[in-house]
Scaffold this active site. Structure first.
Site, PDB file in Angstrom:
ATOM      1  N   ASP A   1       0.834  -1.201   0.000  1.00  0.00           N
ATOM      2  CA  ASP A   1       0.000   0.000   0.000  1.00  0.00           C
ATOM      3  C   ASP A   1       0.872   1.255   0.000  1.00  0.00           C
ATOM      4  OD1 ASP A   1      -2.172  -1.631   0.013  1.00  0.00           O
ATOM      5  OD2 ASP A   1      -2.817  -1.185   2.066  1.00  0.00           O
TER       6      ASP A   1
ATOM      7  N   ASP B   1       3.854   1.522  -1.267  1.00  0.00           N
ATOM      8  CA  ASP B   1       4.419   1.649  -2.612  1.00  0.00           C
ATOM      9  C   ASP B   1       3.398   2.212  -3.590  1.00  0.00           C
ATOM     10  OD1 ASP B   1       6.775   0.623  -1.646  1.00  0.00           O
ATOM     11  OD2 ASP B   1       6.390  -1.429  -2.337  1.00  0.00           O
TER      12      ASP B   1
ATOM     13  N   ILE C   1      35.765  12.861  20.451  1.00  0.00           N
ATOM     14  CA  ILE C   1      35.841  12.859  21.912  1.00  0.00           C
ATOM     15  C   ILE C   1      36.939  11.901  22.349  1.00  0.00           C
ATOM     16  CG2 ILE C   1      33.435  13.514  22.289  1.00  0.00           C
ATOM     17  CD1 ILE C   1      32.740  10.648  22.780  1.00  0.00           C
TER      18      ILE C   1
ATOM     19  N   LYS D   1      27.809   4.593  21.917  1.00  0.00           N
ATOM     20  CA  LYS D   1      28.676   5.162  20.875  1.00  0.00           C
ATOM     21  C   LYS D   1      28.528   4.268  19.648  1.00  0.00           C
ATOM     22  CE  LYS D   1      33.409   6.656  19.883  1.00  0.00           C
ATOM     23  NZ  LYS D   1      33.523   5.924  18.599  1.00  0.00           N
TER      24      LYS D   1
ATOM     25  N   ARG E   1      31.515  14.506   8.661  1.00  0.00           N
ATOM     26  CA  ARG E   1      32.309  15.169   9.699  1.00  0.00           C
ATOM     27  C   ARG E   1      33.585  15.785   9.121  1.00  0.00           C
ATOM     28  NH1 ARG E   1      36.560  13.763  12.920  1.00  0.00           N
ATOM     29  NH2 ARG E   1      36.743  15.036  14.793  1.00  0.00           N
TER      30      ARG E   1
ATOM     31  N   LYS F   1      35.305   2.773  25.844  1.00  0.00           N
ATOM     32  CA  LYS F   1      35.238   1.835  24.725  1.00  0.00           C
ATOM     33  C   LYS F   1      34.837   0.439  25.186  1.00  0.00           C
ATOM     34  CE  LYS F   1      36.916   2.731  21.031  1.00  0.00           C
ATOM     35  NZ  LYS F   1      36.312   3.203  19.768  1.00  0.00           N
TER      36      LYS F   1
ATOM     37  N   CYS G   1      20.392 -25.439  -7.041  1.00  0.00           N
ATOM     38  CA  CYS G   1      21.248 -24.261  -7.085  1.00  0.00           C
ATOM     39  C   CYS G   1      20.456 -23.032  -6.660  1.00  0.00           C
ATOM     40  CB  CYS G   1      21.794 -24.072  -8.507  1.00  0.00           C
ATOM     41  SG  CYS G   1      22.687 -22.514  -8.745  1.00  0.00           S
TER      42      CYS G   1
ATOM     43  N   CYS H   1      20.152 -20.688 -10.153  1.00  0.00           N
ATOM     44  CA  CYS H   1      19.399 -21.085 -11.351  1.00  0.00           C
ATOM     45  C   CYS H   1      18.417 -22.220 -11.107  1.00  0.00           C
ATOM     46  CB  CYS H   1      20.356 -21.472 -12.474  1.00  0.00           C
ATOM     47  SG  CYS H   1      21.230 -23.044 -12.186  1.00  0.00           S
TER      48      CYS H   1
ATOM     49  N   CYS I   1      23.703 -21.349 -15.980  1.00  0.00           N
ATOM     50  CA  CYS I   1      23.553 -20.758 -14.647  1.00  0.00           C
ATOM     51  C   CYS I   1      24.163 -19.362 -14.678  1.00  0.00           C
ATOM     52  CB  CYS I   1      24.273 -21.613 -13.609  1.00  0.00           C
ATOM     53  SG  CYS I   1      24.301 -20.872 -11.954  1.00  0.00           S
TER      54      CYS I   1
END
Length: 733
Positions: A62, A64, A109, A178, A199, A374, A465, A468, A487
């Protein structure tokens, strides 16, 4: 209205929208513009619910249909598209990025993974503010070295609650994840998106507005009572699940996957073609206000306000009483990092009071009021998120594990080989398991073992596969697609290898253009390359008369390739450039190689029993012989090579450097190899002679000096062959 309050605008395209429309030619201009305005309002509302709140109210089909209708109206009635949701699909490709100065500096920082460095940051904050430290510290600012563990000031990883009782601590910290993505400045004027900038060096960055417009979680218009001017900082990222799906698609196409979500994000936002960015699954969290006509008092106050203006924020934030609460916050992130759909590499700890932040100020590089604690790098053990089966150019099916990026011996690994179905069964591995990764020979990563089973059942190898749908045929532990060049994966990769630098080195056929030729049906086999018509090529998007003519010239020039290059280009299993050269100088002609039996092949240097069998199987295949015959019909004729004439130089090793007069370096290498010598590319203690011609590389000369290797000029080299070994370079007696 704010989507937070779930208040939908009075609009027919919000709930259970009708997606059947009158043809655009049957409506008048006024009706079209009214309908376009309603569609824009509804689509912005649905964007907020889907991309910011993850709570959509209509199905994708809908959405779309509404977007398609808006595009049709804007085109048919020439309606201004500025700020329209239709601009999410990307515009015209750019020639380059403009450089833009930031509204305010985007500083980095300071950071550390050491808890004592975090406590030292807290000491500096208190000292600069002239405050004593409570909690784990003493009044004079000295740390007693103890860890208070879970302090009373610890906050849970939830949205900040304005109504909750507040602490009276002198310095409170606002904590947030972070994110491991790409930082961006986004500017709005009167609620409208104006520009977005990387940045860069912190003072100025690249204008990536055209790409950022395509990211649906970044609003093109703000909502609510927004300020007249707003510059915000955000982090663009690729969600982990979307990253794994995107890597799956790349592996299935035969492309190398991205190493980690950050690399994928950085490469995407810097695409010169915005339509490429629009196709990739990017998202964004906003976390800071760089400048605004709206005044704030606290960090958490900013965080609360941004969603009211339609800007997506992350809910895993906390306001804590002291630094120990911030440390606990980071430790909780470590425990939960595998459960969130984005990469986190630390906890950002900010002084919450903005007046205190102003007093603390900044250095030229970083603010004094913020610190990043960290997270430890993931090492060796990680989560297996998906298994994708890759189809090689020979039809071999190889299962590949897609992983949460993990550091293994200093290298970030996001994929690992599972080798074959038998190994998967032996490991008992399934999607969702925690696995340990090792690198074979410190190079190729593979799944060594399952550390923790988190899934029901095991990965089942496909019977058809994945590209294919042809039946899969098993040969011992190996599996092969039976589709052959029918393929698409095998065809594309066979052609790609044929024209690559490791094959015939045909310029002008990069990945995109090769895909284009296969998808348009102009190339259905390798020989079709030589049937390409300049006019047909010039009409393709992204081509022109010059590029079409250049490709035709390249293909013509490659019709008489060196025999070893041709053997490599054919993609014979286990035959790389070195083995191809050995085959060429042993047999001399393509026909001789094609007709050689396994016994004769095993006599060649670098060819053992397995390689000999693979070569014999390849040239024994009727399909492969038909391809080679078709290439010859198109005028492809590999050059013959003079076969080895003796072992006069047996046991000697030569290295050539510089530009030889009268023969190429490759011809000089072939010459000595025909007489039993080895020709290598680097000087070592095993080198007997370095032949240094004009323009010789200094590093090779230095290596020769360090290893006491004799250095010969070209004339001395030719004299050596003629006088010591009876070999005339010109006549090759």
């Amino acid at each position: 209205m704010s989507a937070d309050a779930r208040e939908a605008p009075d609009n027919p395209y919000v709930e259970d929208p009708a997606t059947e429309f009158d043809p655009v030619e049957d409506i008048d201009d006024e009706t079209a513009r009214e309908q376009a305005a309603q569609l824009r309002e509804a689509l912005r509302y649905h964007d907020r619910l889907y991309y910011r709140d993850a709570d959509p109210v209509i199905p994708d089909r809908d959405y779309d249909a509404l977007l398609s209708r808006l595009q049709a109206l804007e085109s048919a009635f020439d309606i201004d598209t500025d700020g329209s949701p239709t601009q999410r699909v990307g515009g015209e490709p750019l020639d380059e990025f403009d450089t833009v100065e930031h509204v305010a500096p985007m500083r980095s920082i300071d950071s550390s993974g050491d808890v004592e460095d975090v406590r030292e940051f807290d000491r500096r904050v208190h000292d600069r503010l002239g405050l004593s430290r409570g909690g784990s510290g003493s009044d004079d600012g000295e740390d007693d070295g103890t860890d208070s563990g879970g302090s009373d000031g610890q906050a849970s990883l939830t949205d900040y609650d304005e109504s909750a009782p507040q602490t009276t601590s002198e310095v409170e910290y606002f904590c947030e994840p972070k994110f491991d993505g790409v930082s961006v400045e986004v500017v709005y004027e009167e609620g409208r998106f104006v520009r977005a900038t990387t940045r860069g060096d912190g003072e100025k960055g690249d204008d990536i507005s055209a790409n950022v417009r395509t990211i649906r979680s970044i609003p093109l218009r703000l909502t609510g009572d927004y300020p007249g001017f707003l510059a915000v900082r955000g982090e663009i990222f690729m969600p982990r699940e979307a990253f794994q799906q995107y890597n799956r698609e790349r592996v299935e196409r035969g492309d190398d996957p991205f190493a980690n979500p950050r690399n994928a994000t950085a490469g995407t936002v810097r695409q010169l073609d915005p339509s490429v960015t629009a196709e990739r699954p990017l998202d964004c969290f906003f976390f800071d206000v760089l400048d605004s006509t709206y005044d704030f008092e606290t960090q958490h106050g900013r965080q609360d306000r941004l969603p009211e203006w339609g800007l997506k924020t992350n809910h895993r934030t906390a306001l804590v009483d002291d630094i120990e609460g911030a440390i606990d916050y980071r430790d909780d992130l470590v425990a939960d990092r595998d459960d969130v759909d984005y990469e986190v590499d630390g906890a950002v700890i900010k002084v919450d009071d903005l007046a205190q932040c102003d007093r603390l100020g900044s250095t030229s590089r970083a603010p004094r009021w913020a610190y990043a604690y960290k997270l430890p790098a993931r090492t060796e053990e990680t989560i297996l998120r998906d298994v994708v089966v890759q189809v090689g150019r020979t039809g071999r099916l190889t299962p590949v594990a897609l992983l949460d990026p993990v550091d293994v011996a200093g290298v970030t690994v996001s994929r690992a080989s599972l080798h074959n179905p038998d190994q998967i069964r032996d490991l008992g591995v399934a999607v969702g398991d925690k696995v340990r990764i090792e690198r074979a020979g410190d190079v190729i990563p593979y799944v060594a073992e399952v550390v923790e089973n988190n899934a029901d059942g095991h990965f089942e190898f496909p019977e058809h596969c994945p590209v294919c749908d042809s039946a899969v045929e098993h040969d011992g532990p190996l599996a092969f697609c039976t589709g052959g060049l029918a393929c698409p994966a095998q065809l594309r990769r066979a052609i790609e290898h044929y024209v690559s630098r490791g094959g015939l080195d045909i310029e002008g056929l990069g990945e995109q253009k090769l895909d284009q030729l296969v998808e348009t049906g102009l190339v259905e086999s390798i020989p079709d390359l030589y049937d390409l018509d300049e006019e047909d090529l010039a009409e393709l998007e992204g081509w022109g008369e010059t590029s079409a003519r250049n490709l035709r010239d390249e293909l013509e020039a490659a019709k008489a390739p060196p025999l070893d290059d041709f053997l490599t280009a054919l993609g014979v299993p286990e035959v790389g450039p070195t083995t191809a050269r050995s085959l060429a100088r042993t047999f001399g002609t393509l026909d001789a190689v094609m007709e050689a039996d396994e016994e004769a092949l095993r006599e060649v240097d670098d060819v053992g029993e397995t390689v000999a069998h693979e070569i014999r199987e390849f040239f024994g295949s009727e399909r492969n012989r038909e391809v080679i015959a078709a290439l010859r019909e198109h005028g492809v004729s590999p050059q013959e090579v003079a076969v080895e004439t003796g072992a006069a130089l047996d046991g000697l090793t030569f290295v050539f450097t510089g530009s030889l007069d009268g023969l190429t370096r490759g011809e000089a290498q072939d010459l000595v190899e025909r007489y039993g010598a080895n020709a290598t590319s680097s000087v070592s203690g095993n080198t007997d002679y370095l032949v240094a011609a004009e323009g010789a590389g200094q590093s090779k000369l230095d290596d020769a000096d360090a290893n006491d290797v004799p250095v010969l000029s070209q004339a001395e080299f030719e004299d050596l062959l003629r006088e010591e070994y009876g070999i005339d370079v010109d006549g090759e007696a």
